[in-house]
Design a protein around this motif. Structure first.
Motif, mmCIF file in Angstrom:
data_model
loop_
_atom_site.group_PDB
_atom_site.id
_atom_site.type_symbol
_atom_site.label_atom_id
_atom_site.label_comp_id
_atom_site.label_asym_id
_atom_site.label_seq_id
_atom_site.Cartn_x
_atom_site.Cartn_y
_atom_site.Cartn_z
ATOM 1 N N GLY A 42 0.939 -1.238 -0.025
ATOM 2 C CA GLY A 42 -0.143 0.194 -0.010
ATOM 3 C C GLY A 42 0.825 1.342 0.131
ATOM 4 N N THR A 43 0.474 2.438 -0.457
ATOM 5 C CA THR A 43 0.983 3.597 -0.740
ATOM 6 C C THR A 43 0.171 4.703 -0.185
ATOM 7 O OG1 THR A 43 2.418 2.764 -2.546
ATOM 8 C CG2 THR A 43 2.337 5.271 -2.017
ATOM 9 N N ASP A 44 0.913 5.574 0.736
ATOM 10 C CA ASP A 44 0.020 6.910 1.038
ATOM 11 C C ASP A 44 0.912 8.147 0.639
ATOM 12 O OD1 ASP A 44 -1.830 8.435 2.283
ATOM 13 O OD2 ASP A 44 -1.223 8.253 4.257
ATOM 14 N N SER A 45 0.363 9.317 0.618
ATOM 15 C CA SER A 45 1.279 10.174 0.234
ATOM 16 C C SER A 45 0.748 11.664 1.283
ATOM 17 C CB SER A 45 1.192 10.628 -1.207
ATOM 18 O OG SER A 45 -0.216 11.110 -1.508
ATOM 19 N N VAL A 118 -5.185 0.330 -1.103
ATOM 20 C CA VAL A 118 -5.298 1.799 -1.642
ATOM 21 C C VAL A 118 -6.090 2.813 -0.603
ATOM 22 C CG1 VAL A 118 -5.311 1.475 -4.266
ATOM 23 C CG2 VAL A 118 -7.510 1.367 -2.909
ATOM 24 N N ASP A 119 -5.427 4.077 -0.511
ATOM 25 C CA ASP A 119 -5.836 4.867 0.646
ATOM 26 C C ASP A 119 -7.075 5.565 0.036
ATOM 27 O OD1 ASP A 119 -5.644 6.028 3.159
ATOM 28 O OD2 ASP A 119 -4.343 7.702 2.301
ATOM 29 N N ILE A 120 -8.281 5.029 -0.490
ATOM 30 C CA ILE A 120 -9.391 5.652 -0.798
ATOM 31 C C ILE A 120 -10.447 5.016 -0.262
ATOM 32 C CG2 ILE A 120 -8.588 6.636 -2.919
ATOM 33 C CD1 ILE A 120 -9.671 4.281 -4.404
ATOM 34 N N GLY A 121 -11.667 5.895 -0.055
ATOM 35 C CA GLY A 121 -12.648 5.166 0.454
ATOM 36 C C GLY A 121 -14.174 5.534 0.012
ATOM 37 N N VAL A 144 -7.710 -6.382 -4.133
ATOM 38 C CA VAL A 144 -7.604 -4.851 -3.624
ATOM 39 C C VAL A 144 -8.456 -4.787 -2.573
ATOM 40 C CG1 VAL A 144 -9.203 -4.125 -5.350
ATOM 41 C CG2 VAL A 144 -7.612 -2.420 -4.452
ATOM 42 N N ARG A 145 -7.986 -3.935 -1.680
ATOM 43 C CA ARG A 145 -8.678 -3.383 -0.475
ATOM 44 C C ARG A 145 -8.803 -1.800 -0.452
ATOM 45 N NH1 ARG A 145 -10.640 -7.732 2.717
ATOM 46 N NH2 ARG A 145 -9.539 -9.510 2.689
ATOM 47 N N THR A 146 -10.077 -1.188 0.082
ATOM 48 C CA THR A 146 -10.127 0.353 0.100
ATOM 49 C C THR A 146 -10.233 0.380 1.631
ATOM 50 O OG1 THR A 146 -12.265 0.224 -0.298
ATOM 51 C CG2 THR A 146 -10.775 0.619 -2.007
ATOM 52 N N LYS A 147 -10.097 1.814 2.054
ATOM 53 C CA LYS A 147 -10.378 2.250 3.341
ATOM 54 C C LYS A 147 -12.069 1.449 3.740
ATOM 55 C CE LYS A 147 -8.286 6.657 3.752
ATOM 56 N NZ LYS A 147 -8.435 8.100 3.653
ATOM 57 N N GLU A 149 -10.527 -0.862 5.336
ATOM 58 C CA GLU A 149 -9.592 -2.221 5.545
ATOM 59 C C GLU A 149 -8.263 -1.913 4.782
ATOM 60 O OE1 GLU A 149 -12.428 -4.359 3.191
ATOM 61 O OE2 GLU A 149 -13.674 -5.154 5.006
ATOM 62 N N ALA A 150 -7.860 -1.046 4.257
ATOM 63 C CA ALA A 150 -6.680 -0.781 3.452
ATOM 64 C C ALA A 150 -5.522 -0.351 4.440
ATOM 65 C CB ALA A 150 -6.748 0.152 2.383
ATOM 66 N N TYR A 151 -5.059 -1.077 5.403
ATOM 67 C CA TYR A 151 -4.327 -0.777 6.615
ATOM 68 C C TYR A 151 -2.775 -0.623 6.046
ATOM 69 C CZ TYR A 151 -2.904 -5.660 6.592
ATOM 70 O OH TYR A 151 -2.690 -7.045 6.107
#
Length: 161
Positions: A42-45, A118-121, A144-147, A149-151
């Protein structure tokens, strides 16, 4: 930046090359051949003064027994829109996941569940991107998992941005 040439960091081992990260993952799996492993990328920015800092995390979860993670930082010019930034996060995760799968297969590990977080929800500013980003990742063959659950993106990578 090519994921295979990136410098990763481990809270316990310090700086590692991508190859050394793969060595650690393989060693974990070989040491516990009867255990179930889940690998998540996973990536965050964050954006700062014209730049975007992206942190990509590789999380290796030994189900029921804890796990370890490795992360890398990439700094680039700030994207023009939130949409561009989210797509860049997704691409960096995809790139790392693809490199990881190729490297694990090259070392004889073919049966491995790999997810991209992915850091989207559906509840925030990124809700209109969920379907398109999720469809693209699924179309590439990854789970793929989203918020929320996207820890790997929203907790692990976020910790280092």
């Amino acid at each position: 930046m090519d994921g295979k040439n990136a410098v990763y960091h481990s809270p316990t081992l310090g700086r590692l090359s991508f190859s050394e990260v793969v060595d650690e993952i393989v060693a974990m799996m070989v040491a516990a051949p009867d255990d179930l492993f889940s690998i998540v990328v996973g990536t965050d920015s964050q954006t700062y003064y014209g730049e975007a800092e992206y942190v990509t995390a590789i999380v290796v979860h030994r189900v029921g027994r804890g796990g370890r993670y490795f992360w890398r930082r990439t700094v680039e010019r700030k994207p023009k829109s939130l949409r561009d930034r989210i797509w860049r996060e997704a691409w960096l995760s995809y790139e790392a996941a693809q490199a990881l799968i190729e490297s694990l297969k090259g070392r004889g590990i073919f049966d491995c569940r790999l997810e991209i977080h992915v850091d989207i929800g559906r509840g925030g500013r990124t809700r209109e991107l969920v379907e398109e980003v999720v469809s693209a990742i699924r179309g590439s063959g990854f789970f793929v998992r989203t918020k929320p659950e996207a820890y790997a993106a929203s907790v692990v990578a976020d910790k280092h941005t």
